[in-house]
Write a protein that holds these residues in place. Structure first.
Motif, PDB file in Angstrom:
ATOM      1  N   UNK A  51       1.195  -1.690  -0.299  1.00 17.69           N
ATOM      2  CA  UNK A  51       0.064   0.247  -0.054  1.00 17.69           C
ATOM      3  C   UNK A  51       0.279   1.302  -0.238  1.00 17.69           C
ATOM      4  N   UNK A  52       2.034   1.214   0.849  1.00 14.89           N
ATOM      5  CA  UNK A  52       2.838   2.428   0.778  1.00 14.89           C
ATOM      6  C   UNK A  52       3.744   2.506  -0.575  1.00 14.89           C
ATOM      7  N   UNK A  53       3.904   1.606  -1.096  1.00 11.09           N
ATOM      8  CA  UNK A  53       4.370   1.660  -2.501  1.00 11.09           C
ATOM      9  C   UNK A  53       2.879   2.180  -3.272  1.00 11.09           C
ATOM     10  N   UNK A  54       2.024   1.579  -3.270  1.00  8.51           N
ATOM     11  CA  UNK A  54       1.386   2.376  -3.985  1.00  8.51           C
ATOM     12  C   UNK A  54       1.233   3.782  -3.692  1.00  8.51           C
ATOM     13  N   UNK A  55       0.782   3.815  -2.589  1.00  8.42           N
ATOM     14  CA  UNK A  55       0.937   5.407  -2.639  1.00  8.42           C
ATOM     15  C   UNK A  55       2.323   6.122  -2.756  1.00  8.42           C
ATOM     16  N   UNK A  56       3.084   5.802  -2.901  1.00  4.28           N
ATOM     17  CA  UNK A  56       4.356   6.448  -2.867  1.00  4.28           C
ATOM     18  C   UNK A  56       4.133   6.818  -4.802  1.00  4.28           C
ATOM     19  N   UNK A  57       3.904   5.592  -5.108  1.00  6.42           N
ATOM     20  CA  UNK A  57       3.779   6.099  -6.780  1.00  6.42           C
ATOM     21  C   UNK A  57       2.456   6.767  -7.524  1.00  6.42           C
ATOM     22  N   UNK A  58       1.130   6.514  -6.860  1.00  2.56           N
ATOM     23  CA  UNK A  58       0.861   7.815  -6.929  1.00  2.56           C
ATOM     24  C   UNK A  58       1.335   9.073  -7.213  1.00  2.56           C
TER      25      UNK A  58
END
Length: 507
Positions: A51-58
């Motif tokens: 989830x952290x990676x997704x948020x960072x990518x977005x």
């Protein structure tokens, strides 16, 4: 294993560079985040970290898109390319989050596979294609080009850059193949080697099925052993049908002997690019560009290939060639093509000892028609004149529109005797003069009565003045021969028009 020890599934390479430093730095960060996400799929990292990676990518994508859009807007304000590029940005984050939140009883692994396929497609076609094209426009404008010239420059580079995209995708695919061998050797030493190998297989499948290029893998006898859906669609076969084929069944350009020789000489470690023709199931033919790589897996030779339909590119090339060498109104050769053919005829004459003739024609009464009825009617007369001239010549002769109401006719390979050749040229010139002197009947709608749309027929007489020069092993160049014929044509005009005059170097 932690996320800090992630796999570099998509290594950064010079092929991803746009030439704009700020954009390239941000692209590197996006590729880094994509690799972290891919590693999460490989190593089953817990949901919180993902989830952290997704948020960072977005979040980073939004920041990066704003940087890009500000730059494009500065140099391409309101241009359709800028508008289209911005719209592609608007859907990225929404699509990414929709895929992430698509539960529907799907496992985390299944969701991540779909997300990864989406991101692979984005990397290959947005950064490699769209961003590079926009950057080339900006760099060209900064160098002093106009926006339209800069866009044409970028389009030209894009036609060459497709090869870069295919090479980059193939390099990723080859890199993964090499990693798979290394990981398999480490099975006894590392507990997670099996998970890595499984991820590689999943990764290869995702990439094969997500790319629009036709991926096909062959053995050392040319038999297809693995393909993607795009390749099946390309040939018009089902997956079951296509896996019963070999390269001999669908390559319509090379002979069987040439194919065998190519496979035998294609050694592991080599990469080749070539154009060919594929035969579809329905028998139709399609031009393709193929980028192929030969590898050796566990001592077994395998050939990886990506094929791309280049029908549109071929058509564009033919259009460009037509614009460069043919007159758009009459579809006749233009000055450039005439000069090329004249030089060929001069060389042939030196070898054969035969004379050729060049005629320069000018219509005598053309301008009054243009002045009275406009260029539309004048164009109709030029088209009819071109048809009449062509009807008086052989298929081996060249009839060119030199410009305006001027035409050039080249008669090649006449006779080795100058007198006989001159007589032959005179017969053709007289046929042309007589044909052009016949009355023209041209349709015309008066502009003073546009609502009535009543077509009238204009009758117009338009003779021609013709200058002719004979040549064989000529000491002068192609431009001189045209000039001599032009001089003779003006002598015909001065003598009263509607005449044929042969060039006399002594006059």
């Amino acid at each position: 294993m932690t996320m800090d020890d992630f796999l570099e599934i998509f290594p950064w390479s010079d092929n991803l560079v746009t030439g704009i430093h700020e954009i390239d730095v941000q692209h590197k960060r996006l590729v880094h985040l994509l690799n972290k996400l891919a590693s999460g799929l490989a190593y089953n990292i817990d949901t919180l970290d993902l989830n952290n990676i997704f948020n960072e990518l977005s979040d980073y994508a939004v920041y990066h898109f704003q940087t890009e859009e500000n730059l494009w807007h500065e140099f391409m304000t309101g241009d359709l390319w800028e508008v289209g590029h911005r719209k592609s940005h608007e859907t990225f984050v929404t699509d990414l989050l929709d895929l992430k939140n698509d539960d529907n009883n799907k496992s985390v692994q299944e969701v991540l596979e779909k997300v990864l396929a989406f991101l692979i497609h984005w990397l290959a076609f947005h950064i490699l294609c769209s961003d590079r094209r926009m950057s080339w426009v900006v760099l060209a404008v900064q160098s002093g080009k106009s926006l339209e010239d800069a866009k044409q420059h970028a389009q030209k580079k894009m036609s060459e850059g497709v090869e870069v995209m295919v090479e980059t995708a193939l390099a990723m695919y080859d890199s993964l193949s090499r990693h798979s061998i290394q990981w398999l050797k480490e099975i006894t030493e590392r507990k997670k080697a099996e998970q890595k190998a499984n991820f590689l297989l999943q990764r290869n499948q995702v990439m094969m099925q997500s790319t629009p290029e036709g991926v096909h893998i062959m053995d050392d006898r040319g038999n297809l052993i693995e393909v993607n859906e795009a390749f099946c669609n390309h040939l018009g076969y089902t997956m079951e049908e296509v896996l019963r084929l070999s390269v001999f069944d669908f390559d319509a350009k090379m002979t069987s002997e040439e194919i065998w020789l190519g496979i035998e000489n294609f050694q592991p470690g080599r990469h080749i690019r070539f154009e060919s023709v594929h035969r579809r199931k329905d028998g139709s033919l399609v031009d393709v560009e193929v980028v192929s790589s030969c590898v050796q897996l566990d001592g077994i030779k395998r050939i990886f290939a990506l094929s791309r339909d280049i029908t549109e590119r071929k058509q564009a090339e033919e259009t460009i060639k037509s614009l460069a060498f043919y007159d758009t109104l009459t579809c006749m050769p233009n000055r450039r093509l005439l000069k090329d053919r004249l030089e060929q005829v001069m060389a042939a004459g030196r070898r054969s000892g035969r004379y050729s003739a060049l005629m320069f024609l000018d219509l005598d009464n053309f301008k009054p028609l243009n002045d009275a009825y406009g260029h539309g009617v004048g164009d109709l007369l030029l088209i009819e004149a071109a048809r009449r001239i062509s009807g008086c010549t052989r298929a081996t002769d060249t009839v060119a529109r030199f410009g305006g109401d001027e035409f050039v006719v080249m008669l090649s390979e006449l006779d080795s005797d100058r007198t006989i050749s001159t007589h032959q040229a005179c017969i053709v010139a007289e046929k042309i003069r007589t044909s052009l002197a016949e009355i023209y009947r041209l349709p015309y709608i008066p502009t003073t009565q546009p609502d009535e749309n009543i077509e009238k027929i204009i009758e117009h007489r338009c003779t021609s003045s013709i200058g002719v020069v004979m040549f064989m092993n000529y000491e002068y160049g192609a431009d001189d021969i045209v000039r001599f014929a032009d001089m003779a044509m003006y002598q015909a005009k001065d003598a009263g028009r509607n005449l044929i005059v042969f060039y006399d170097p002594m006059s």
